[in-house]
Each structure stands twice: as structure tokens, then as C-alpha cells.
Write a protein that holds these residues in place. Structure first.
Motif, PDB file in Angstrom:
ATOM      1  N   ILE A 254       0.842  -1.190   0.000  1.00 41.87           N
ATOM      2  CA  ILE A 254       0.000   0.000   0.000  1.00 41.87           C
ATOM      3  C   ILE A 254       0.880   1.243   0.000  1.00 41.87           C
ATOM      4  O   ILE A 254       1.841   1.344   0.760  1.00 41.87           O
ATOM      5  N   VAL A 255       0.538   2.186  -0.848  1.00 41.57           N
ATOM      6  CA  VAL A 255       1.326   3.409  -0.996  1.00 41.57           C
ATOM      7  C   VAL A 255       0.567   4.576  -0.380  1.00 41.57           C
ATOM      8  O   VAL A 255      -0.555   4.436   0.099  1.00 41.57           O
ATOM      9  N   ASP A 256       1.206   5.758  -0.390  1.00 39.91           N
ATOM     10  CA  ASP A 256       0.584   6.920   0.236  1.00 39.91           C
ATOM     11  C   ASP A 256      -0.692   7.315  -0.505  1.00 39.91           C
ATOM     12  O   ASP A 256      -0.912   6.940  -1.659  1.00 39.91           O
ATOM     13  N   VAL A 257      -1.532   8.105   0.175  1.00 35.88           N
ATOM     14  CA  VAL A 257      -2.865   8.409  -0.343  1.00 35.88           C
ATOM     15  C   VAL A 257      -2.823   9.257  -1.606  1.00 35.88           C
ATOM     16  O   VAL A 257      -3.839   9.395  -2.292  1.00 35.88           O
ATOM     17  N   GLY A 258      -1.682   9.824  -1.934  1.00 39.13           N
ATOM     18  CA  GLY A 258      -1.583  10.622  -3.137  1.00 39.13           C
ATOM     19  C   GLY A 258      -1.461   9.796  -4.405  1.00 39.13           C
ATOM     20  O   GLY A 258      -1.488  10.348  -5.502  1.00 39.13           O
ATOM     21  N   ARG A 259      -1.345   8.481  -4.249  1.00 42.77           N
ATOM     22  CA  ARG A 259      -1.159   7.617  -5.416  1.00 42.77           C
ATOM     23  C   ARG A 259      -2.323   6.631  -5.543  1.00 42.77           C
ATOM     24  O   ARG A 259      -3.220   6.582  -4.703  1.00 42.77           O
ATOM     25  N   ASP A 260      -2.300   5.852  -6.616  1.00 43.09           N
ATOM     26  CA  ASP A 260      -3.364   4.886  -6.870  1.00 43.09           C
ATOM     27  C   ASP A 260      -3.455   3.873  -5.719  1.00 43.09           C
ATOM     28  O   ASP A 260      -2.434   3.418  -5.192  1.00 43.09           O
ATOM     29  N   GLN A 261      -4.683   3.527  -5.353  1.00 43.93           N
ATOM     30  CA  GLN A 261      -4.907   2.659  -4.199  1.00 43.93           C
ATOM     31  C   GLN A 261      -5.302   1.229  -4.600  1.00 43.93           C
ATOM     32  O   GLN A 261      -6.064   0.568  -3.890  1.00 43.93           O
ATOM     33  N   ALA A 262      -4.774   0.755  -5.726  1.00 38.81           N
ATOM     34  CA  ALA A 262      -5.104  -0.597  -6.186  1.00 38.81           C
ATOM     35  C   ALA A 262      -4.686  -1.650  -5.163  1.00 38.81           C
ATOM     36  O   ALA A 262      -5.419  -2.620  -4.913  1.00 38.81           O
ATOM     37  N   PHE A 263      -3.528  -1.476  -4.548  1.00 40.25           N
ATOM     38  CA  PHE A 263      -3.091  -2.446  -3.541  1.00 40.25           C
ATOM     39  C   PHE A 263      -3.982  -2.395  -2.310  1.00 40.25           C
ATOM     40  O   PHE A 263      -4.237  -3.424  -1.671  1.00 40.25           O
ATOM     41  N   SER A 264      -4.457  -1.211  -1.959  1.00 40.41           N
ATOM     42  CA  SER A 264      -5.372  -1.100  -0.826  1.00 40.41           C
ATOM     43  C   SER A 264      -6.650  -1.875  -1.091  1.00 40.41           C
ATOM     44  O   SER A 264      -7.144  -2.617  -0.232  1.00 40.41           O
ATOM     45  N   GLN A 265      -7.191  -1.723  -2.290  1.00 39.50           N
ATOM     46  CA  GLN A 265      -8.418  -2.425  -2.650  1.00 39.50           C
ATOM     47  C   GLN A 265      -8.192  -3.935  -2.681  1.00 39.50           C
ATOM     48  O   GLN A 265      -9.038  -4.716  -2.206  1.00 39.50           O
ATOM     49  N   ALA A 266      -7.051  -4.353  -3.243  1.00 34.60           N
ATOM     50  CA  ALA A 266      -6.752  -5.787  -3.304  1.00 34.60           C
ATOM     51  C   ALA A 266      -6.558  -6.358  -1.907  1.00 34.60           C
ATOM     52  O   ALA A 266      -7.016  -7.466  -1.602  1.00 34.60           O
ATOM     53  N   ALA A 267      -5.885  -5.603  -1.039  1.00 32.38           N
ATOM     54  CA  ALA A 267      -5.674  -6.052   0.337  1.00 32.38           C
ATOM     55  C   ALA A 267      -6.999  -6.164   1.065  1.00 32.38           C
ATOM     56  O   ALA A 267      -7.249  -7.143   1.795  1.00 32.38           O
ATOM     57  N   LEU A 268      -7.863  -5.176   0.887  1.00 32.99           N
ATOM     58  CA  LEU A 268      -9.161  -5.187   1.558  1.00 32.99           C
ATOM     59  C   LEU A 268      -9.981  -6.399   1.127  1.00 32.99           C
ATOM     60  O   LEU A 268     -10.573  -7.096   1.967  1.00 32.99           O
ATOM     61  N   ALA A 269     -10.006  -6.670  -0.171  1.00 35.39           N
ATOM     62  CA  ALA A 269     -10.749  -7.832  -0.670  1.00 35.39           C
ATOM     63  C   ALA A 269     -10.169  -9.128  -0.113  1.00 35.39           C
ATOM     64  O   ALA A 269     -10.910 -10.034   0.296  1.00 35.39           O
ATOM     65  N   GLY A 270      -8.845  -9.226  -0.084  1.00 32.72           N
ATOM     66  CA  GLY A 270      -8.202 -10.434   0.422  1.00 32.72           C
ATOM     67  C   GLY A 270      -8.426 -10.640   1.908  1.00 32.72           C
ATOM     68  O   GLY A 270      -8.683 -11.761   2.364  1.00 32.72           O
ATOM     69  N   LEU A 271      -8.342  -9.566   2.686  1.00 28.19           N
ATOM     70  CA  LEU A 271      -8.550  -9.668   4.132  1.00 28.19           C
ATOM     71  C   LEU A 271      -9.989 -10.053   4.452  1.00 28.19           C
ATOM     72  O   LEU A 271     -10.246 -10.857   5.360  1.00 28.19           O
ATOM     73  N   ARG A 272     -10.924  -9.486   3.715  1.00 28.06           N
ATOM     74  CA  ARG A 272     -12.328  -9.866   3.918  1.00 28.06           C
ATOM     75  C   ARG A 272     -12.553 -11.325   3.560  1.00 28.06           C
ATOM     76  O   ARG A 272     -13.350 -12.022   4.204  1.00 28.06           O
ATOM     77  N   ASP A 273     -11.856 -11.796   2.540  1.00 27.06           N
ATOM     78  CA  ASP A 273     -11.979 -13.198   2.132  1.00 27.06           C
ATOM     79  C   ASP A 273     -11.465 -14.124   3.230  1.00 27.06           C
ATOM     80  O   ASP A 273     -12.054 -15.184   3.490  1.00 27.06           O
TER      81      ASP A 273
END
Length: 271
Positions: A118-137
Motif C-alpha cells: 500500500i502506498v501513500d494516499v496521493g497515489r493509486d490505491q489498487a493495492f489497498s483495494q486488493a488487500a481489503l478484498a483479500g482480508l475480507r476473504d
């Protein structure tokens, strides 16, 4: 010792996993390969460890040792910062052994590898979304596991990151005199149950107060400031909102309207 030394090809731990030299093929006992890989793990020689565990897979593909070796590769790749390779190894384990109790670890490590990127909020949050989906799974599949316990903590952190992204975009619109677009971003933070629990909710309410005042909508501004004051009375954002309303000649709120307080609290604390 001389025999073992002859069987081992030392490999530098630096460089690309794809470009560095591999172990020369030589048929060896599975226990020797696996244990040597484990020793490399203990020595934090992650890339060397991967080579031995891959050799276990190659020479003994249908053994229990092979199953264990894939998980060890996931861990070694993760420790080396080779997150893409770690995810690929985890996917391979899940595909080959979907019913294994150890699949929980593979699913968890996939999520963690995305979380670590996950990178800072100024950049694309694709990893954040992928992490969220994976953690929920992980939580959905293994709700009573220790992995689910840690996943819940990480989900809160990811939600804070995503709420921060919404705030960054909202402030950008606000600075460029696009109030309606800014309002939509700020509302996304206070209307989403997951985001309401983040550190960004008080500022979102303040920014709504600020934008509505700029539009001349003093009633809406007062309403949001009231919610802010009721839920975060000690927040510096409420002090700012209170002062701002006074400067603009709007009514300074004491508490939020009863119906709105109840609705807000039900969202924050279900039941």
C-alpha cells in the motif's frame, strides 16, 4: 560434511529472483533438500531457501514435503520483499490443495502481500483495494482463525487509508472551487460505515461545514457541525467548525438534532 558441501551450490541472495543462477540439478534425498532450505530460512538467506524448496517441488512433486515447500516459498518470498512471487506461490498452493487446513495461511499471505505494498494516499490505491478484498476473504473463509483476528485489525488500517484518499481528492476539488465534487467525497467518508470509524471522519464533517458555508447553506453547515460536536466534542475540528460558524454569522450548534444523532450513532455503533 564433504559430501554435503559437494551437493550444495551457494547462490548470492541479492539480485532478481528470475535472473540469478539456480541450483544445478542433482537428485538428492527430499529430507536433505527441505532441511537445507529450512536452515537457509533460519539464516535469513531467503533466496537460497527458495531454491531448495523449489527443488523439493521439482524432484518430489507429489510428496507431503512438496506441499510444505510451497508454503515455505510463500514465506521466503514475502521476507525477501518479492511480493508478486509470494502471491504466485500462494495461488499455486490454493489451486493444488484447496481443502488443506494450511490454505488459510496461503489466503492470508496473499492479502498481507498486497497490504505491504500500500502506498501513500496521493497515489493509486489498487493495492489497498486488493488487500481489503483479500482480508475480507480470509474472515469469510476462516472467521475463527488467528488469521481472521489479524485481518480485522488490518482492515481498519486499510479503511483509514481509503478514507484518507477520499479526503485528499475532496480537498483537491475544494481548492479548485468545485464544491459539489468535494461534497461528494466528504460524504463518502461519513456515509460509509467502515469509514465512519476512521480518523478522517471528524475532518470530513468539518469540511462539509466549510463547503456548505461557502455555498451559503448555513442550515446544512450547522447540521454537520452539530453532528461533529456530538460525536467528537473534544476534536480540534469541532473547535474550528464552531469558530467558523461564528465568523459567518451562523448559529453555533450545541448538539445535533435528536433524529440525526440517533441515525449517526446507529451507523457508528449498530444496535
Amino acid at each position: 560434511m564433504a559430501t554435503m558441501a559437494a551437493a550444495v551450490l551457494s547462490i548470492a541472495a541479492c539480485g532478481s529472483n528470475r535472473n540469478r543462477p539456480k541450483l544445478a540439478y542433482e537428485e538428492r534425498p527430499v529430507e536433505l533438500l527441505y532441511n537445507t532450505g529450512f536452515e537457509r530460512l533460519q539464516s535469513r538467506r531467503w533466496n537460497d531457501a527458495v531454491d531448495y524448496f523449489q527443488e523439493v517441488e521439482r524432484q518430489h512433486p507429489y510428496s507431503e514435503w512438496s506441499r510444505r515447500s510451497i508454503l515455505m516459498q510463500v514465506y521466503a518470498f514475502y521476507q525477501a520483499g518479492s511480493y508478486t512471487d509470494a502471491i504466485a506461490a500462494a495461488d499455486r498452493f490454493i489451486q493444488l490443495f484447496p481443502g488443506s487446513p494450511s490454505a488459510a495461511y496461503a489466503f492470508y499471505m496473499k492479502a498481507v502481500c498486497n497490504f505491504e505494498q500500500i502506498v501513500d494516499v496521493g497515489r493509486d490505491q489498487a493495492f489497498s483495494q486488493a488487500a481489503l478484498a483479500g482480508l475480507r476473504d480470509v474472515i469469510r473463509r476462516y472467521p475463527n482463525s488467528s488469521y481472521a483476528t489479524d485481518a480485522r485489525v488490518k482492515i481498519d488500517m486499510v479503511n483509514d487509508q481509503l478514507a484518507g484518499k477520499e479526503m485528499t481528492i475532496g480537498r483537491w476539488y475544494q481548492r479548485r472551487n468545485q464544491p459539489l465534487a468535494a461534497i461528494n467525497r466528504y460524504k463518502a467518508v461519513i456515509d460509509d460505515q467502515a469509514f465512519q470509524r476512521t480518523s478522517h471522519a471528524p475532518e470530513a464533517l468539518y469540511r462539509l461545514t466549510e463547503v456548505y458555508l461557502g455555498l451559503g447553506l448555513k442550515e446544512e453547515a450547522t447540521r454537520n457541525a452539530a453532528v461533529l460536536g456530538f460525536n467528537y466534542p473534544g476534536s480540534p475540528w469541532y473547535a474550528e467548525a464552531y469558530a467558523l460558524l461564528g465568523e459567518q454569522g451562523a448559529d453555533r450548534p450545541e448538539t445535533a438534532p435528536e433524529a440525526q444523532r440517533e441515525s449517526w450513532l446507529r451507523r457508528i455503533i449498530p444496535g
